[in-house]
Design an enzyme around this catalytic site. Structure first.
Site, PDB file in Angstrom:
ATOM      1  N   TYR A  59      15.935  33.507  65.921  1.00 16.75           N
ATOM      2  CA  TYR A  59      17.365  33.426  65.898  1.00 16.75           C
ATOM      3  C   TYR A  59      18.317  32.325  65.183  1.00 16.75           C
ATOM      4  CZ  TYR A  59      16.116  37.349  68.789  1.00 16.75           C
ATOM      5  OH  TYR A  59      15.662  38.636  69.365  1.00 16.75           O
ATOM      6  N   CYS A  60      17.681  31.699  64.459  1.00 19.86           N
ATOM      7  CA  CYS A  60      18.014  30.388  63.909  1.00 19.86           C
ATOM      8  C   CYS A  60      18.684  30.439  62.444  1.00 19.86           C
ATOM      9  CB  CYS A  60      17.265  29.263  63.952  1.00 19.86           C
ATOM     10  SG  CYS A  60      17.675  27.860  63.509  1.00 19.86           S
ATOM     11  N   GLY A  61      19.919  29.969  61.969  1.00 18.32           N
ATOM     12  CA  GLY A  61      20.211  29.734  60.644  1.00 18.32           C
ATOM     13  C   GLY A  61      19.191  29.294  59.635  1.00 18.32           C
ATOM     14  N   THR A  63      15.916  29.989  60.146  1.00 13.10           N
ATOM     15  CA  THR A  63      14.563  30.958  60.066  1.00 13.10           C
ATOM     16  C   THR A  63      14.020  31.434  59.105  1.00 13.10           C
ATOM     17  OG1 THR A  63      15.284  31.778  62.447  1.00 13.10           O
ATOM     18  CG2 THR A  63      13.837  33.272  61.300  1.00 13.10           C
TER      19      THR A  63
END
Length: 181
Positions: A59-61, A63
């Protein structure tokens, strides 16, 4: 005169000492980690290969870097590079279980490079490989965020580290990979 020369040389050596001269008691190849499927991965099996160790999160920018990590894996695995992902919830951006992470990576990014189980990468509870990296390479080896990259040479020592902002297919990172292959 010889004494002064030796003292001067010693002082110069310490002045130019870099992290590549770290006193490694262990190398990367001395460690193990659990895979995302539950088997134990002995890093010794990667001996004589270069390894790009990356802490990841679903759920990371950053990803979308999974796509570029897979591209690196496909391009350089036959030349001796192992891309190794370490899913982590150290920054509260990972799924709750390994099965969901594995499915997410396979379905969304067609990942087939090795992944570990969800693992802590910073602080007291960090996996021993990340504690080893900090001890031997200093603060630049500590993940500040997801998709931090640690490049390990064929001798099992840290060659360089890269922040989350460094794309896996950037010229800067590719150049370092090609230096050690």
């Amino acid at each position: 005169m010889n004494k002064l020369l030796i003292i001067g040389f010693t002082i110069i050596m310490f002045f130019f000492k870099s992290t590549s001269m770290a006193d490694y008691e262990k190398t990367f190849f001395d460690f193990k980690i659990e895979s995302i499927s539950g088997e134990i991965i002995n890093f010794n099996k990667y001996k004589d290969k270069a390894v790009l160790l990356v802490n990841t999160a679903s759920y990371c920018g950053f990803t979308k870097q999974y796509t570029d990590l897979q591209e690196l894996w496909e391009k350089y695995s036959t030349k001796g590079l192992i891309v190794f992902g370490v899913p982590s919830n150290s920054f509260n951006q990972e799924k709750k279980n390994d099965e969901d992470v594995k499915k997410f990576c396979e379905v969304n990014f067609n990942i087939d490079f090795p992944l570990s189980t969800i693992t802590e990468v910073k602080g007291e509870n960090a996996h021993e490989i990340f504690k080893w990296a900090k001890k031997n390479h200093g603060k630049s080896a500590i993940p500040k965020w997801n998709f931090h990259k640690i490049l390990i040479n064929k001798e099992g020592k840290i060659h360089d580290t890269f922040s989350s902002f460094t794309n896996p297919t950037s010229i800067k990172l590719i150049k370092k990979i090609e230096e050690i292959l």
